[in-house]
Design a protein around this motif. Sequence first.
Motif, PDB file in Angstrom:
ATOM      1  N   GLU A 157       0.823  -1.206   0.000  1.00 57.19           N
ATOM      2  CA  GLU A 157       0.000   0.000   0.000  1.00 57.19           C
ATOM      3  C   GLU A 157       0.858   1.258   0.000  1.00 57.19           C
ATOM      4  O   GLU A 157       0.529   2.251  -0.656  1.00 57.19           O
ATOM      5  CB  GLU A 157      -0.926  -0.016   1.221  1.00 57.19           C
ATOM      6  CG  GLU A 157      -1.983   1.062   1.222  1.00 57.19           C
ATOM      7  CD  GLU A 157      -1.596   2.284   2.037  1.00 57.19           C
ATOM      8  OE1 GLU A 157      -2.265   3.329   1.909  1.00 57.19           O
ATOM      9  OE2 GLU A 157      -0.628   2.183   2.812  1.00 57.19           O
ATOM     10  N   GLY A 158       1.983   1.234   0.716  1.00 54.12           N
ATOM     11  CA  GLY A 158       2.875   2.385   0.744  1.00 54.12           C
ATOM     12  C   GLY A 158       3.440   2.707  -0.626  1.00 54.12           C
ATOM     13  O   GLY A 158       3.534   3.883  -1.013  1.00 54.12           O
ATOM     14  N   GLY A 202     -10.194  -8.306  -2.993  1.00 51.12           N
ATOM     15  CA  GLY A 202     -11.516  -8.800  -3.341  1.00 51.12           C
ATOM     16  C   GLY A 202     -11.440 -10.000  -4.256  1.00 51.12           C
ATOM     17  O   GLY A 202     -10.708 -10.948  -4.015  1.00 51.12           O
ATOM     18  N   GLY A 203     -12.179  -9.950  -5.358  1.00 52.13           N
ATOM     19  CA  GLY A 203     -12.279 -11.102  -6.234  1.00 52.13           C
ATOM     20  C   GLY A 203     -11.539 -10.964  -7.544  1.00 52.13           C
ATOM     21  O   GLY A 203     -11.583 -11.869  -8.373  1.00 52.13           O
ATOM     22  N   ARG A 204     -10.845  -9.857  -7.758  1.00 53.05           N
ATOM     23  CA  ARG A 204     -10.161  -9.674  -9.042  1.00 53.05           C
ATOM     24  C   ARG A 204      -8.900 -10.520  -9.102  1.00 53.05           C
ATOM     25  O   ARG A 204      -8.193 -10.688  -8.118  1.00 53.05           O
ATOM     26  CB  ARG A 204      -9.824  -8.201  -9.261  1.00 53.05           C
ATOM     27  CG  ARG A 204     -11.071  -7.331  -9.383  1.00 53.05           C
ATOM     28  CD  ARG A 204     -10.757  -5.951  -9.916  1.00 53.05           C
ATOM     29  NE  ARG A 204      -9.831  -5.223  -9.037  1.00 53.05           N
ATOM     30  CZ  ARG A 204      -8.671  -4.721  -9.419  1.00 53.05           C
ATOM     31  NH1 ARG A 204      -8.257  -4.896 -10.668  1.00 53.05           N
ATOM     32  NH2 ARG A 204      -7.915  -4.058  -8.570  1.00 53.05           N
ATOM     33  N   HIS A 205      -8.604 -11.050 -10.306  1.00 53.07           N
ATOM     34  CA  HIS A 205      -7.443 -11.914 -10.503  1.00 53.07           C
ATOM     35  C   HIS A 205      -6.369 -11.167 -11.284  1.00 53.07           C
ATOM     36  O   HIS A 205      -6.666 -10.442 -12.239  1.00 53.07           O
ATOM     37  CB  HIS A 205      -7.841 -13.173 -11.275  1.00 53.07           C
ATOM     38  CG  HIS A 205      -6.691 -14.088 -11.571  1.00 53.07           C
ATOM     39  ND1 HIS A 205      -6.223 -15.026 -10.670  1.00 53.07           N
ATOM     40  CD2 HIS A 205      -5.889 -14.188 -12.663  1.00 53.07           C
ATOM     41  CE1 HIS A 205      -5.197 -15.671 -11.200  1.00 53.07           C
ATOM     42  NE2 HIS A 205      -4.979 -15.178 -12.408  1.00 53.07           N
ATOM     43  N   GLY A 206      -5.108 -11.345 -10.876  1.00 51.41           N
ATOM     44  CA  GLY A 206      -3.998 -10.756 -11.609  1.00 51.41           C
ATOM     45  C   GLY A 206      -2.991 -10.128 -10.679  1.00 51.41           C
ATOM     46  O   GLY A 206      -3.145 -10.133  -9.449  1.00 51.41           O
ATOM     47  N   PRO A 207      -1.923  -9.568 -11.237  1.00 48.44           N
ATOM     48  CA  PRO A 207      -0.912  -8.905 -10.415  1.00 48.44           C
ATOM     49  C   PRO A 207      -1.410  -7.561  -9.899  1.00 48.44           C
ATOM     50  O   PRO A 207      -2.328  -6.962 -10.460  1.00 48.44           O
ATOM     51  CB  PRO A 207       0.271  -8.727 -11.378  1.00 48.44           C
ATOM     52  CG  PRO A 207      -0.355  -8.680 -12.732  1.00 48.44           C
ATOM     53  CD  PRO A 207      -1.563  -9.572 -12.672  1.00 48.44           C
ATOM     54  N   ALA A 208      -0.806  -7.098  -8.829  1.00 50.05           N
ATOM     55  CA  ALA A 208      -1.112  -5.771  -8.284  1.00 50.05           C
ATOM     56  C   ALA A 208      -0.108  -4.774  -8.851  1.00 50.05           C
ATOM     57  O   ALA A 208       1.084  -5.068  -8.938  1.00 50.05           O
ATOM     58  CB  ALA A 208      -1.034  -5.796  -6.762  1.00 50.05           C
ATOM     59  N   ASP A 209      -0.580  -3.597  -9.221  1.00 52.28           N
ATOM     60  CA  ASP A 209       0.324  -2.587  -9.770  1.00 52.28           C
ATOM     61  C   ASP A 209       0.090  -1.241  -9.101  1.00 52.28           C
ATOM     62  O   ASP A 209      -0.792  -1.085  -8.258  1.00 52.28           O
ATOM     63  CB  ASP A 209       0.196  -2.488 -11.293  1.00 52.28           C
ATOM     64  CG  ASP A 209      -1.204  -2.099 -11.749  1.00 52.28           C
ATOM     65  OD1 ASP A 209      -1.781  -1.168 -11.153  1.00 52.28           O
ATOM     66  OD2 ASP A 209      -1.723  -2.719 -12.691  1.00 52.28           O
ATOM     67  N   LEU A 210       0.880  -0.275  -9.493  1.00 51.04           N
ATOM     68  CA  LEU A 210       0.854   1.031  -8.842  1.00 51.04           C
ATOM     69  C   LEU A 210      -0.422   1.817  -9.135  1.00 51.04           C
ATOM     70  O   LEU A 210      -0.675   2.832  -8.485  1.00 51.04           O
ATOM     71  CB  LEU A 210       2.077   1.852  -9.269  1.00 51.04           C
ATOM     72  CG  LEU A 210       3.437   1.286  -8.839  1.00 51.04           C
ATOM     73  CD1 LEU A 210       4.564   2.174  -9.344  1.00 51.04           C
ATOM     74  CD2 LEU A 210       3.520   1.141  -7.323  1.00 51.04           C
ATOM     75  N   ASP A 211      -1.209   1.376 -10.095  1.00 47.11           N
ATOM     76  CA  ASP A 211      -2.457   2.061 -10.421  1.00 47.11           C
ATOM     77  C   ASP A 211      -3.657   1.454  -9.702  1.00 47.11           C
ATOM     78  O   ASP A 211      -4.788   1.935  -9.874  1.00 47.11           O
ATOM     79  CB  ASP A 211      -2.707   2.016 -11.937  1.00 47.11           C
ATOM     80  CG  ASP A 211      -1.666   2.824 -12.700  1.00 47.11           C
ATOM     81  OD1 ASP A 211      -1.284   3.904 -12.209  1.00 47.11           O
ATOM     82  OD2 ASP A 211      -1.224   2.366 -13.774  1.00 47.11           O
TER      83      ASP A 211
END
Length: 688
Positions: free
Chosen positions: A502-503, A648-657
Amino acid sequence: MIFDGLMAGSLSVPAQLAARWGRFGSSLTELIMELGKVWDNPAAGRRVQYQLEQMLLDADDLAAPRRLARTLGIRVDARNPTAIELPEGIDRVHAYLMMDGQIEAVLQFGVLGAVTRDHWIELIRDTVPAERLADSTARLAGRSAVPQGAGADTSNTLAAEALSSTAERRSDPDSHFGKLAQLAAEARELVRSNAEPAQPPAAPRRARATDRNDRTAFWNSYFATEDPWNYGSFYEQEKYERQLEILPAGPIGRALELACAEGHFTRQLASRVSHLTATDISAIAIERARARCSDQPNIEFGVLDFAADTLPGEMDLIFCSEVLYYLDDLAELRRITKKLAEALAPGGSFISAHAFVLRDNVERTGFDWNTFGAQAISETLAATAGLVLEQSIQTELYRIDRFRRLSPDDLAAEPVIDHVPIRAPIEIGVARNIIWGGARALRRDVARNERRQRIPVLMYHSVSDHGPAALDRFRLTPAAFASQMAWLRANGFHAINSEQLEGCIANRQPFVGRPVLITFDDGFQNFADHAWPTLRANDLTAEVFLVTDLVGESARWDAHSGPPTQLLGAGTVRRLAAEGAFFGSHMATHRAIDGLSSSDLAAELLRSRMFIERWTGRPTMSFTAPFSVTDRRLGRLARECGYRIGFGGRHGPADLDCDPIDLPRIEIRGDRSLDHFVAIVEAVLKER
């Protein structure tokens, strides 16, 4: 199906259905409630009700307020919002924010009480772009426009009004925030009366000096805490036995031990020599060694910096274990080995015991230390004039070498090389620095060279060899999990927690190196039994999301698939937190949140967070939604209940956006191969 039936039965188009709710709404709501009873699942009835009302309001222009069973649909003047009282039974608001006769934004949020003007101001500020509000802020705040200097930013007027009334809005007991404060007080009292607090954290070890130029201060910082390397462990004791095995045959007169530390090995060596001079650079260590060996009169202790001070000469034996890594570079190592050879009497022996380090050879098992290791040390000693290798005991992790200083007429013989297994268990403090089988990438190298915009957030559930076949997808065997973690470690990944993620998002700060966030939903006991030891052995950590009302019980939500799996108990959570695991909320009851009333959802968010904070002694800022089911109420209510990070329920990598309160994850299934896991993670690596 219900939606289509309504259109056909009422001869209406979708946009007309909400306006005609009065004709059929009460009967339809009663039918849905009865269906919930038939299903023995009232939450499922609420879920259908919420979804139906969502469909109706999405199709309506809200030219007039629409009061349905649980949802109020209204238009709100974004320039001049007014407070609204909630009709009975309403706990969700579907609002069009209007500006200049147009819909500027659509809001849907869970609500517990009256929505005050201040509440609306905060919602509008969070939803409508600041530039759209800038020219109307004075009117929105109920003030006359005041001329501003050219280019002045007037959007902060709205912020000032919202912030100035924060305490006031929460003091209104009938408002949304007043009701939320009451729920928080109830949760706080429940936690206080039912949960033992976490033990105060242990006093931190004194920070070690990092200035290697001041060798004495550097080593005194190590010995600020007694027994810094756990000398009494089975692993260290087995190594001591092998060092004694390699001693030269026959009597040994004068022996010198370099870096004797606190004298644990000194006691064992003293009985094998006539006179032992035990030395260390740290006076703290020498005093402990002297006390430990006070009953052995053939030991002489002294403070000695073998790199800088003159060594006593004509030694029959010099022992040097686990310390040459700390020299500055190979040039200094060559200088020291020459000095050591000269301190030996002709025919005298030098024994070196050091670990293999990946910097010497990245393709073989070794310790991930930023220094040279046993291979470089042995090669340097072998190249030192006058020294010849006589015997070597080698394991997968370390080697113990005995060199002899040749007499003028000596001839060197072929050395005896013994390869032996490590039989002693390897403790976590040692294991976490080892990369078995070598590394494809080192953390310090990728940290120096790689920056990326996205990272894998891995979602696990259970790690066990046994369980219901219906849940195979959610369960990895311990061996499969160990293979995945070993692959991450060997490829330069390091684990972060959700707060660090998150940071980076909040600060738009690219991720350094190869971070991975490893998460576990549900909080099964097998996390502690199987997953956590493997994670620690690979110098990784994880974040576990707990179902707090059921901690110490079993996963009753899976009972239809077979015997429910045991969940972590509060005592185990405390222990794991103290060892470096992180914890977040998986709600209180594991019910799907789209079937909870807004009040029940807020209550679960609050008490779950407070229980975890009580058990761990740390702030709880993250949650995951049970069954990966979310709705539009969750994110805002979660923030209002003190969370900053949600999955939540979304699939995929986490990004800065990404929105930190609705982050995606990658499910790691138990019915997939290691190659599949590697392909998933490598795909994220390629997308920098």
